[in-house]
Design an enzyme around this catalytic site. Structure first.
Site, mmCIF file in Angstrom:
data_model
loop_
_atom_site.group_PDB
_atom_site.id
_atom_site.type_symbol
_atom_site.label_atom_id
_atom_site.label_comp_id
_atom_site.label_asym_id
_atom_site.label_seq_id
_atom_site.Cartn_x
_atom_site.Cartn_y
_atom_site.Cartn_z
ATOM 1 N N LYS A 1 0.949 -1.891 -0.343
ATOM 2 C CA LYS A 1 0.363 0.494 0.009
ATOM 3 C C LYS A 1 0.815 1.562 0.319
ATOM 4 O O LYS A 1 1.785 0.918 0.360
ATOM 5 C CB LYS A 1 -0.821 0.200 1.632
ATOM 6 C CG LYS A 1 -1.898 -1.378 0.827
ATOM 7 C CD LYS A 1 -2.870 -1.858 0.139
ATOM 8 C CE LYS A 1 -3.157 -2.910 -0.166
ATOM 9 N NZ LYS A 1 -4.872 -2.874 1.080
HETATM 10 C C1 LIG Z 1 -5.371 -4.153 1.023
HETATM 11 C C2 LIG Z 1 -6.865 -4.474 1.183
HETATM 12 C C3 LIG Z 1 -7.836 -4.374 2.341
HETATM 13 C C4 LIG Z 1 -7.266 -5.176 3.622
HETATM 14 O O1 LIG Z 1 -6.229 -4.788 4.627
HETATM 15 P P1 LIG Z 1 -4.901 -5.577 4.755
HETATM 16 O O2 LIG Z 1 -3.984 -4.235 5.406
HETATM 17 O O3 LIG Z 1 -4.249 -6.457 3.306
HETATM 18 O O4 LIG Z 1 -6.375 -6.473 5.742
HETATM 19 C C5 LIG Z 1 -8.982 -3.707 2.554
HETATM 20 N N1 LIG Z 1 -9.555 -3.394 1.760
HETATM 21 C C6 LIG Z 1 -8.854 -2.737 -0.230
HETATM 22 C C7 LIG Z 1 -9.394 -2.507 -0.827
HETATM 23 C C8 LIG Z 1 -7.255 -3.186 -0.342
HETATM 24 O O5 LIG Z 1 -6.737 -3.031 -1.278
#
Ligand SMILES: *Cc1c(COP(=O)(O)O)cnc(C)c1O
Length: 319
Positions: free
Chosen positions: A190
């Site tokens: 991210k």
């Molecule tokens: C990455 C993501 C999540 C979950 O985040 P994690 O930290 O991997 O649990 C939820 N929603 C979206 C749209 C994502 O891209």
């Protein structure tokens, strides 16, 4: 594809996230301290992230998925309640509803943005509907004016899944400032990362208090306060640890810089792809300022004169 030297040589792609002296300082200081569970770095990160995004409250979690589950519960969704979700997203945007024994109700997406079609939300509302999860997929904001108007009319909570959308804006206002509660991911993939982790943000004191209780075993006092070890609700253990908190803080100091680079890179990519037959570039509706987490491109098989299986064509194009 055709053999010969690699067009993108090894070492050209820099690992994400960049690790610099400030990261080493923060993480080593946390390592040398006596607190390794959730503690002062996590607390400081919560304050710093809340300030960065412009929210009143933030809670650091051990994943974005945990933050989503907490958001669903903190909004008062219960067993059998309906929660509207987009028909296309990361799995967590839906599993968080099932994890709370609520029922996800899919709302179709629109073709251009692959985000929830705001015009189709109202038709999906039932007497059991409690909340809408708006996902700003690929860092492209949903039209939050429309979502919030429908929610207000039907007295629904709005959860913004901003896990891909740090810094993305709608009408100049950041995501996470529109709905009742928002979630961000700190996973390595991210825009802001601490390896793994997440953040819940809100301006609503009740949602904040509720979420804070569920975050740590259903207790009303945090581990940083004087705990009484009494559980008042079915809580979970969604806390983050100090090493992660320290890395998150160090990375946050450069988030605006990262987002500016991301925007510049996307502009180069979009210019390079301009006019390529068979590619439909991303659509950015008026009022949206994407963070360009992903540059999402459609393949126009008709323009390529192909009528074979579109998914095969897609994989061939990627290759
Ligand atoms: C990455 C993501 C999540 C979950 O985040 P994690 O930290 O991997 O649990 C939820 N929603 C979206 C749209 C994502 O891209």
């Amino acid at each position: 594809v055709l053999g010969g030297p690699k067009a993108v040589p090894d070492g050209m792609i820099i690992p994400w996230p960049p690790v610099e002296d400030i990261d080493r300082q923060y993480v080593l200081a946390a390592l040398e301290s006596e607190i390794h569970r959730t503690g002062p770095n996590c607390q400081a990160f919560e304050q710093e992230f809340a300030v960065w995004n412009g929210n009143q409250y933030a809670i650091m979690t051990n994943s974005g998925t945990a933050a989503l589950h907490m958001a669903v519960a903190a909004c008062g969704c219960g067993a059998g309640d309906h929660v509207l979700v987009p028909a296309y997203s990361w799995s967590s945007s839906v599993t968080c509803v099932l994890h709370h024994n609520s029922l996800p109700v899919f709302v179709d997406i629109d073709f251009d943005r692959i985000n929830i079609d705001e015009e189709k939300i109202e038709a999906a509302i039932t007497p059991r509907t409690k909340a809408i999860i708006a996902v700003h997929l690929n860092g492209l904001a949903v039209n939050m004016e429309k979502v919030c108007a429908v929610a207000k009319k039907h007295n629904l909570k709005v959860i913004e899944d901003s896990c891909q959308a740090h810094g993305a804006r709608f009408q100049g206002k950041k995501v996470g400032l529109w709905g009742d509660v928002a979630t961000f991911s700190l996973n390595q993939n991210k825009c802001l990362t601490a390896g793994e982790g997440g953040v819940l943000t809100t301006d609503d004191e009740d949602i904040y208090r509720n979420a804070r209780m569920l975050w740590s075993f259903g207790e009303t006092r945090t581990p940083s306060e004087d705990r009484d070890y009494h559980a008042y609700a079915l809580g979970w253990m969604y806390r983050a640890n100090e090493l992660t908190g320290a890395l998150a803080r160090a990375q946050l100091t450069r988030l605006d810089e990262y987002l500016a680079i991301q925007e510049a890179n996307a502009a180069v990519l979009l210019r390079g792809l301009e006019g390529v037959t068979g590619l439909i570039p991303p659509v950015v509706p008026e009022g949206c300022t994407p963070n360009w987490y992903n540059v999402q491109i459609h393949i126009d098989s008709e323009a390529l004169g192909r009528d074979d299986d579109p998914s095969r064509l897609r994989y061939a194009m990627i290759k």
